[in-house]
Scaffold this motif. Sequence first.
Motif, PDB file in Angstrom:
ATOM      1  N   CYS A 296       9.746  -8.815 -68.685  1.00 11.29           N
ATOM      2  CA  CYS A 296       9.377  -7.411 -69.134  1.00 11.29           C
ATOM      3  C   CYS A 296      10.802  -6.948 -69.545  1.00 11.29           C
ATOM      4  O   CYS A 296      11.681  -7.035 -68.779  1.00 11.29           O
TER       5      CYS A 296
ATOM      6  N   ASN B 154      14.059 -15.268 -70.459  1.00 16.40           N
ATOM      7  CA  ASN B 154      12.889 -15.276 -69.803  1.00 16.40           C
ATOM      8  C   ASN B 154      12.954 -14.824 -68.417  1.00 16.40           C
ATOM      9  O   ASN B 154      12.326 -15.202 -67.406  1.00 16.40           O
TER      10      ASN B 154
ATOM     11  N   GLU C 294      12.447 -11.924 -65.369  1.00 15.80           N
ATOM     12  CA  GLU C 294      11.415 -11.246 -64.796  1.00 15.80           C
ATOM     13  C   GLU C 294      11.338  -9.791 -65.415  1.00 15.80           C
ATOM     14  O   GLU C 294      10.587  -9.030 -65.578  1.00 15.80           O
TER      15      GLU C 294
ATOM     16  N   ASN D 297      12.284 -14.379 -74.747  1.00 11.37           N
ATOM     17  CA  ASN D 297      10.823 -14.316 -74.867  1.00 11.37           C
ATOM     18  C   ASN D 297      10.248 -13.311 -73.678  1.00 11.37           C
ATOM     19  O   ASN D 297      10.330 -13.758 -72.691  1.00 11.37           O
ATOM     20  N   VAL D 298       9.620 -12.245 -74.139  1.00 13.61           N
ATOM     21  CA  VAL D 298       8.828 -11.399 -72.967  1.00 13.61           C
ATOM     22  C   VAL D 298       7.785 -11.141 -73.490  1.00 13.61           C
ATOM     23  O   VAL D 298       7.412 -10.817 -74.705  1.00 13.61           O
ATOM     24  N   ASP D 299       6.873 -10.736 -72.469  1.00 13.99           N
ATOM     25  CA  ASP D 299       5.645 -10.437 -72.641  1.00 13.99           C
ATOM     26  C   ASP D 299       5.163  -8.784 -72.837  1.00 13.99           C
ATOM     27  O   ASP D 299       4.218  -8.699 -73.260  1.00 13.99           O
ATOM     28  N   ARG D 300       6.219  -8.267 -72.692  1.00 13.01           N
ATOM     29  CA  ARG D 300       5.968  -6.684 -72.672  1.00 13.01           C
ATOM     30  C   ARG D 300       7.347  -6.078 -73.068  1.00 13.01           C
ATOM     31  O   ARG D 300       8.361  -6.129 -72.371  1.00 13.01           O
ATOM     32  N   HIS D 301       7.345  -4.934 -73.932  1.00 15.03           N
ATOM     33  CA  HIS D 301       8.303  -3.918 -73.842  1.00 15.03           C
ATOM     34  C   HIS D 301       8.066  -2.619 -73.590  1.00 15.03           C
ATOM     35  O   HIS D 301       6.877  -2.338 -74.254  1.00 15.03           O
TER      36      HIS D 301
ATOM     37  N   ASN E  71       4.804   2.325 -77.094  1.00 17.24           N
ATOM     38  CA  ASN E  71       4.905   1.672 -75.682  1.00 17.24           C
ATOM     39  C   ASN E  71       5.337   2.469 -74.459  1.00 17.24           C
ATOM     40  O   ASN E  71       6.009   2.041 -73.833  1.00 17.24           O
TER      41      ASN E  71
END
Length: 244
Positions: free
Chosen positions: A1, A57, A59, A88-92, A150
């Motif tokens: 994140c 990657n 946390e 690579n992050v799943d959320r910004h 966001n």
Amino acid sequence: CYISFFGMMRSGNHAILHFVYRLYGNPKAFFNNNILYEDVKNNKHNLVTKKYIRKKNRELMLISYEDEDVSSIDYDKVVPNVNDLVGNVDRHINMLCIRDPFNTFASRMKFKWTNGSLGDTKGIVGLENMVSCWKVYAKECLSLTNNTPNKIVVNFNTWFAESNYRKSLAESLGQKFKEKKWDSITKEGHGSSWKQKVITTESLISRWRYFKDDDFFRQLFQDDELWELSFKLFGKIDGTEILR
């Protein structure tokens, strides 16, 4: 994140930053008090273990800014080397922190009188511009303006006072709530009150009383829009009506 954190100086930023930082496991990194559009790796205030500095990657990648005009930021360019840092992050997330104007302004005035300045960071808003800066944050937090994508808003007053609010914030980040030691703080930051041993709700919402007879302080509140925005965010704060 990847979280970009924005708040006015003396708004409880460091307490909430550390709360968020502790929610995540390693590897993680925290770059404190950055300058917009500049390389965060040059920041002397970063809190990151060296072995994690080149890791992707993570946390969590947490980057904070103070006193920036959130109504005019180009959020796509905040960190020029963000892909190299974050991977690579799943959320910004763009997190906005706001504290009531009475205690924010009082804390800033006390800090300046004690230390002679509001810190060593470029772009810090002077006392004469506090009202306009606070109103920009308030409007963005209330979604009266919508420049911030966001967005997660953190109301510092409620965050400190209510455990359920802290739990809800943790869950909005997809993390498990950890009440233990939630009120500790990072070592970074200039003169934060959170380095004191005991912090009470009363002490945090009554600091404005120290300046209640100060002409400059009282003049700050001769602004109807400021009162309207404050009420929408914080409701009535007992006693402050004497400043009108």
